[in-house]
Design a protein around this motif. Sequence first.
Motif, mmCIF file in Angstrom:
data_model
loop_
_atom_site.group_PDB
_atom_site.id
_atom_site.type_symbol
_atom_site.label_atom_id
_atom_site.label_comp_id
_atom_site.label_asym_id
_atom_site.label_seq_id
_atom_site.Cartn_x
_atom_site.Cartn_y
_atom_site.Cartn_z
ATOM 1 N N SER A 233 45.244 33.770 43.122
ATOM 2 C CA SER A 233 44.252 34.344 42.199
ATOM 3 C C SER A 233 42.815 33.950 42.518
ATOM 4 C CB SER A 233 44.579 33.940 40.759
ATOM 5 O OG SER A 233 44.517 32.535 40.615
ATOM 6 N N TYR A 234 42.605 32.873 43.313
ATOM 7 C CA TYR A 234 41.272 32.368 43.641
ATOM 8 C C TYR A 234 40.475 32.139 42.356
ATOM 9 C CZ TYR A 234 36.718 31.843 45.948
ATOM 10 O OH TYR A 234 35.492 31.377 46.353
ATOM 11 N N LEU A 235 39.457 32.962 42.054
ATOM 12 C CA LEU A 235 38.647 32.772 40.841
ATOM 13 C C LEU A 235 39.100 33.664 39.684
ATOM 14 C CD1 LEU A 235 35.079 32.512 42.439
ATOM 15 C CD2 LEU A 235 36.718 30.694 41.945
ATOM 16 N N GLY A 236 40.257 34.319 39.857
ATOM 17 C CA GLY A 236 40.809 35.124 38.770
ATOM 18 C C GLY A 236 40.359 36.569 38.742
ATOM 19 N N GLY A 237 39.876 37.062 39.875
ATOM 20 C CA GLY A 237 39.349 38.426 39.903
ATOM 21 C C GLY A 237 40.320 39.471 39.389
ATOM 22 N N TRP A 238 41.541 39.470 39.919
ATOM 23 C CA TRP A 238 42.537 40.447 39.468
ATOM 24 C C TRP A 238 43.026 40.126 38.056
ATOM 25 C CZ3 TRP A 238 44.041 44.826 42.036
ATOM 26 C CH2 TRP A 238 43.786 44.915 43.411
ATOM 27 N N GLY A 239 43.430 38.885 37.834
ATOM 28 C CA GLY A 239 44.076 38.533 36.571
ATOM 29 C C GLY A 239 43.157 38.623 35.377
ATOM 30 N N ILE A 240 41.924 38.138 35.510
ATOM 31 C CA ILE A 240 40.988 38.194 34.384
ATOM 32 C C ILE A 240 40.617 39.641 34.073
ATOM 33 C CG2 ILE A 240 38.648 37.567 33.649
ATOM 34 C CD1 ILE A 240 39.056 34.901 35.107
ATOM 35 N N ARG A 241 40.487 40.443 35.116
ATOM 36 C CA ARG A 241 40.214 41.866 34.852
ATOM 37 C C ARG A 241 41.405 42.532 34.172
ATOM 38 N NH1 ARG A 241 36.736 45.444 38.731
ATOM 39 N NH2 ARG A 241 36.809 46.559 36.755
ATOM 40 N N ALA A 242 42.624 42.136 34.546
ATOM 41 C CA ALA A 242 43.806 42.674 33.864
ATOM 42 C C ALA A 242 43.787 42.291 32.393
ATOM 43 C CB ALA A 242 45.072 42.160 34.537
ATOM 44 N N GLY A 243 43.410 41.030 32.106
ATOM 45 C CA GLY A 243 43.310 40.607 30.714
ATOM 46 C C GLY A 243 42.270 41.402 29.949
ATOM 47 N N ALA A 244 41.139 41.667 30.592
ATOM 48 C CA ALA A 244 40.083 42.455 29.945
ATOM 49 C C ALA A 244 40.514 43.893 29.707
ATOM 50 C CB ALA A 244 38.817 42.428 30.797
ATOM 51 N N TYR A 245 41.433 44.377 30.536
ATOM 52 C CA TYR A 245 41.952 45.733 30.363
ATOM 53 C C TYR A 245 43.055 45.810 29.309
ATOM 54 C CZ TYR A 245 39.552 47.716 34.456
ATOM 55 O OH TYR A 245 38.616 48.183 35.348
ATOM 56 N N GLY A 246 43.408 44.680 28.714
ATOM 57 C CA GLY A 246 44.368 44.715 27.620
ATOM 58 C C GLY A 246 45.764 44.251 27.958
ATOM 59 N N ALA A 247 45.942 43.595 29.113
ATOM 60 C CA ALA A 247 47.249 42.994 29.384
ATOM 61 C C ALA A 247 47.554 41.973 28.296
ATOM 62 C CB ALA A 247 47.239 42.320 30.752
ATOM 63 N N ARG A 248 48.799 41.923 27.841
ATOM 64 C CA ARG A 248 49.110 41.026 26.721
ATOM 65 C C ARG A 248 49.231 39.578 27.174
ATOM 66 N NH1 ARG A 248 54.470 42.908 27.726
ATOM 67 N NH2 ARG A 248 55.958 41.178 27.883
ATOM 68 N N GLU A 249 49.590 39.343 28.447
ATOM 69 C CA GLU A 249 49.745 37.982 28.973
ATOM 70 C C GLU A 249 49.515 38.028 30.477
ATOM 71 O OE1 GLU A 249 53.285 34.679 29.688
ATOM 72 O OE2 GLU A 249 53.577 36.266 28.185
ATOM 73 N N VAL A 250 48.704 37.090 30.991
ATOM 74 C CA VAL A 250 48.407 37.041 32.429
ATOM 75 C C VAL A 250 48.503 35.599 32.909
ATOM 76 C CG1 VAL A 250 46.761 37.584 34.269
ATOM 77 C CG2 VAL A 250 46.784 38.974 32.179
ATOM 78 N N ASP A 251 49.227 35.386 33.997
ATOM 79 C CA ASP A 251 49.267 34.096 34.673
ATOM 80 C C ASP A 251 48.540 34.221 36.005
ATOM 81 O OD1 ASP A 251 50.755 32.982 32.643
ATOM 82 O OD2 ASP A 251 52.684 33.233 33.661
ATOM 83 N N CYS A 252 47.471 33.430 36.181
ATOM 84 C CA CYS A 252 46.722 33.379 37.438
ATOM 85 C C CYS A 252 47.161 32.128 38.193
ATOM 86 C CB CYS A 252 45.221 33.323 37.181
ATOM 87 S SG CYS A 252 44.532 34.771 36.355
#
Length: 401
Positions: A233-252
Amino acid sequence: MSESIEYPALYLKRGEDARLRAGHLWVFSNEIDVARSPLGEFAPGDVVAIVDHRGKAIGVGYVNPNSLIAARLVVRGLEHPFDRSLIVHRLNIALALRQQLYAEPYYRLVFGESDGLPGLTLDRFGDVVVGQITTAGMERQKDAITDAIVKVLAPRQVWWKNDAGIRAMEQLPMYADLGHGEYGGEVVAKEGGLVFGVDPVGGQKTGWFYDQRENRDGLARFVTGKRVLDMFSYLGGWGIRAGAYGAREVDCVDASAAAVEATARNIERNGLANRVKALRADAFDHLKALREARERYDVVILDPPAFIKRRKDFKEGSLAYRRLNELGMQVLARDGILVTCSCSHHMPRQALLDGVQQGARHLDRQVQMLVSLQQGPDHPVHPAIPETDYLKGYILRVLPA
């Protein structure tokens, strides 16, 4: 040879000018006529006139007798010297494209050969520019490049992140330092309405991976309401954007303690601590543990570092990509989405997809390719230089057989 040439001549062997005339910018050491222009007479980074075997000039470039890529063409013809004015001109041309593409000044400003400045990468973070030089010719021009950046952009800071492994091939030292401005102040990347803290000295490459931005822009329709796993995930680029898009749970998940800590700060900064968390673990070990625990995610994102850095590593590296994708599919929920990427130039696009397909069949799964991914337009591909087309990926749906 014309007397108007102001630089020492680097002669090519008969027929070795064809690739340059077709648009490529590299000259390999075995293409040089060393009887007419002995490489030992040049110092690393010397500016030269590159000429064919008849003495007809192709253009101006720079040479490094210690490198397999012994010269790189910077400007065609002999009308324009390789100096600060040329660099300013190339920066302005590069800037015009990025200003057309993006509303805010956060992007890759210079992508080496594709922007006519081989050996130079520049990323822009608002009023901060982070650069990386990978060749002796550009290292010799570092002060002129810094001056050109200041003239064109008037940034608060210019950082040089000159610690890429490829510099060893050019016999260049490794270092990171501030080339312009005063120490202090935060460096951030802005993407998708979010803000990510960037470390211009301790971070990977130049601190952020703008090349995946447009691919991350397309996540929304796949992740809303879903459980998402973001590996490497490095700095969370994919995962944090997924969270902002409404993912209910994200593990980076990342193996670097510094990256995990930075991701945690970025999660807090963007107000997503209720649904996104950062974990430190080796990717392969973590995926195996998740498989054993029968954990399942609706979306698995695999964006690893390059597994194939040299052509001779292809067999071993391609096997690593297949193993990684198999593990990713094993922790996917039914009809889940797999996002898989490779930044290895030596990994052909079709070979990546073939590895996913082979892994799917081994698991008795069926794969549907939904979206083909590539680097963003601030990393333009030079049609004559395959090496500039390095990022490839897919968004796939994984089904039972």
